[in-house]
Write a protein that holds these residues in place. Structure first.
Motif, short mmCIF file in Angstrom:
data_model
loop_
_atom_site.label_atom_id
_atom_site.label_comp_id
_atom_site.label_asym_id
_atom_site.label_seq_id
_atom_site.Cartn_x
_atom_site.Cartn_y
_atom_site.Cartn_z
N ASN A 76 0.83 -1.19 0.00
CA ASN A 76 0.00 0.00 0.00
C ASN A 76 0.87 1.25 0.00
OD1 ASN A 76 -2.47 -1.45 0.23
ND2 ASN A 76 -2.00 -1.82 2.39
N PRO A 77 0.34 2.38 -0.44
CA PRO A 77 1.13 3.63 -0.46
C PRO A 77 1.66 3.98 0.93
CG PRO A 77 -0.87 3.89 -1.74
CD PRO A 77 -0.99 2.57 -1.04
N LEU A 78 2.90 4.46 0.96
CA LEU A 78 3.56 4.82 2.21
C LEU A 78 3.57 6.33 2.41
CD1 LEU A 78 6.66 2.44 2.05
CD2 LEU A 78 4.43 2.01 3.12
N MET A 79 3.71 6.72 3.66
CA MET A 79 3.84 8.14 4.00
C MET A 79 4.88 8.26 5.10
SD MET A 79 0.84 10.76 5.23
CE MET A 79 1.17 12.50 5.47
N ALA A 80 5.84 9.13 4.89
CA ALA A 80 6.92 9.30 5.87
C ALA A 80 6.59 10.43 6.83
CB ALA A 80 8.23 9.60 5.16
N THR A 81 7.15 10.34 8.02
CA THR A 81 7.09 11.46 8.95
C THR A 81 8.08 12.53 8.51
OG1 THR A 81 8.86 10.64 10.40
CG2 THR A 81 6.61 9.85 10.83
N ALA A 82 8.07 13.64 9.21
CA ALA A 82 9.12 14.62 9.03
C ALA A 82 10.47 13.98 9.36
CB ALA A 82 8.88 15.83 9.93
N PRO A 83 11.55 14.46 8.76
CA PRO A 83 12.86 13.85 9.02
C PRO A 83 13.32 14.05 10.45
CG PRO A 83 13.08 15.85 7.70
CD PRO A 83 11.63 15.55 7.78
N VAL A 84 14.06 13.06 10.93
CA VAL A 84 14.56 13.07 12.30
C VAL A 84 16.06 13.32 12.34
CG1 VAL A 84 14.88 11.64 14.34
CG2 VAL A 84 12.71 11.56 13.10
N ILE A 85 16.79 12.73 11.40
CA ILE A 85 18.25 12.80 11.41
C ILE A 85 18.75 12.63 9.98
CG2 ILE A 85 18.64 10.31 11.75
CD1 ILE A 85 20.78 11.10 13.87
N TYR A 86 19.95 13.10 9.72
CA TYR A 86 20.57 13.03 8.40
C TYR A 86 21.71 12.01 8.44
CZ TYR A 86 23.11 14.79 4.23
OH TYR A 86 23.75 14.91 3.01
N THR A 87 21.92 11.33 7.32
CA THR A 87 23.03 10.38 7.23
C THR A 87 23.73 10.55 5.89
OG1 THR A 87 23.66 8.07 7.57
CG2 THR A 87 21.71 8.47 6.23
N ALA A 88 25.00 10.18 5.83
CA ALA A 88 25.79 10.31 4.60
C ALA A 88 27.01 9.40 4.69
CB ALA A 88 26.24 11.76 4.42
N PRO A 89 27.60 9.05 3.54
CA PRO A 89 28.84 8.27 3.57
C PRO A 89 29.99 9.09 4.15
CG PRO A 89 27.76 8.12 1.42
CD PRO A 89 27.08 9.22 2.16
N ALA A 90 30.75 8.47 5.03
CA ALA A 90 31.89 9.13 5.67
C ALA A 90 33.14 8.29 5.45
CB ALA A 90 31.64 9.29 7.17
N VAL A 91 34.29 8.93 5.53
CA VAL A 91 35.56 8.21 5.43
C VAL A 91 36.00 7.82 6.84
CG1 VAL A 91 38.01 8.36 4.86
CG2 VAL A 91 36.29 9.30 3.29
N VAL A 92 36.31 6.53 7.00
CA VAL A 92 36.82 5.98 8.26
C VAL A 92 38.21 5.44 8.00
CG1 VAL A 92 36.48 4.28 10.08
CG2 VAL A 92 34.50 5.42 9.05
N LEU A 93 39.14 5.78 8.89
CA LEU A 93 40.53 5.35 8.75
C LEU A 93 40.85 4.21 9.71
CD1 LEU A 93 42.33 8.82 8.54
CD2 LEU A 93 41.67 7.32 6.64
N GLY A 94 41.66 3.28 9.25
CA GLY A 94 42.09 2.16 10.07
C GLY A 94 43.40 2.44 10.78
N PRO A 95 43.86 1.52 11.62
CA PRO A 95 45.09 1.72 12.40
C PRO A 95 46.35 1.77 11.56
CG PRO A 95 44.23 -0.50 12.71
CD PRO A 95 43.18 0.25 11.95
#
Length: 315
Positions: free
Chosen positions: A142-161
């Motif tokens: 069935n058709p969906l409806m979203a709430t207002a946004p709560v938080i933002y996400t994006a790809p980030a660079v993570v460095l290893g040891p």
């Protein structure tokens, strides 16, 4: 953060009356608010060893309390799909259409995740109380409806040891390091497209799954491009990790929120009013901190158009 919340205030103000109208009849009612949450998606939701926790769980509890209703969580499990692909979205849509819950958490606010590309029918994921026969059923969506946004996400660079660099300002700063990436993922496309395959010689492809950050920790490569909240979840389950989050975020990010059926518009608008208030007074930011979630406030537009190759090629 207040300015961004104010930019969305028209929807929140219109929702305020709906919140009051919806809450009043429910006062003292026995019917709980039913929310579907993934049982293995930290820091948004996690349910193992009999201990349930996470940002979306805390937010769902607050929403239920505001409506003067108890909370009933329908826990479900998706396949090993860290990027929440089409199958995961269809599974959530199937849970809602099958009346397993009123709302589902941590849903990507992308235009193609709210309609358009979703199939006409879906299949239920593994869920608490479900059977193998349930998973075989075809559920008309069935058709969906979203709430207002709560938080933002994006790809980030993570460095290893083992990384020889300590700061990343652009993807070009990854020139001298080994980069781990899951085959055919969004990160893979971004890195392959960057400046006409500039980083291609640096890429170490692995099969999709949950081993990307574990291998980075073990020194198989030096850096990854991964959703920032996936890294948050890894830190929760690996508290002694030596991995380091850099300040780099790719611009293909999007907002997350709750989602329900379009016919539940009164409930969605009531939740909108709560989100607007909690964004302004800092409640959501505090909930994120308590859950170990890197808080990035919602950004305009609330629902992002479908991603294009041009978007993925941006810096």
């Amino acid at each position: 953060m207040c300015k961004r919340a104010a930019a969305m205030s028209s929807r929140f103000l219109l929702a305020a009356l709906a919140a009051l109208t919806l809450a009043a009849p429910q006062a003292g009612a026995a019917e709980p608010l039913r929310v579907c949450l993934d049982d293995s998606a930290p820091p948004f939701s996690l349910n193992n060893d009999g201990k349930a926790r996470g940002f979306d769980l805390a937010l769902a509890q607050a929403i239920a309390a505001k409506l003067d209703r108890s909370l009933s969580v329908q826990w479900f499990s998706t396949e090993d799909q860290p990027e929440a692909g089409k199958e995961t979205k269809a599974s959530v849509a199937a849970l809602l259409a099958d009346d397993r819950c009123d709302l589902a958490g941590a849903y990507p606010l992308l235009a193609d995740a709210l309609g358009g590309e979703l199939a006409d029918v879906g299949h239920l994921p593994r869920y608490k109380g479900g059977s193998r026969e349930d998973r075989r059923r075809s559920i008309p969506l069935n058709p969906l409806m979203a709430t207002a946004p709560v938080i933002y996400t994006a790809p980030a660079v993570v460095l290893g040891p083992t990384a020889s660099v300590t700061t990343i300002h652009t993807l070009a700063d990854l020139d001298g390091v080994r980069i781990g990436v899951e085959q055919s993922s969004v990160a893979d496309i971004i890195l392959m497209l960057y400046e006409h395959n500039r980083l291609l010689p640096r890429l170490h492809h692995i099969p999709p799954g949950r081993g990307l950050l574990e291998r980075l920790d073990a020194g198989e490569y030096d850096a990854v491009l991964v959703d920032i909240h996936r890294f948050d979840g890894y830190r929760i389950t690996h508290p002694t990790t030596a991995l380091k989050l850099t300040g780099y975020l790719h611009p293909v990010g999007f907002n997350l929120g709750f989602v329900g059926l379009a016919r539940q518009a009164d409930l969605i608008h009531a939740v909108d009013a709560m989100i607007g208030q909690w964004l302004q007074d800092g409640t959501i930011e505090r909930m994120a901190a308590n859950a170990g979630l890197t808080y990035l406030p919602p950004r305009d537009p609330p629902v992002r158009p479908p991603l294009s190759l041009a978007d993925l090629a941006k810096e």
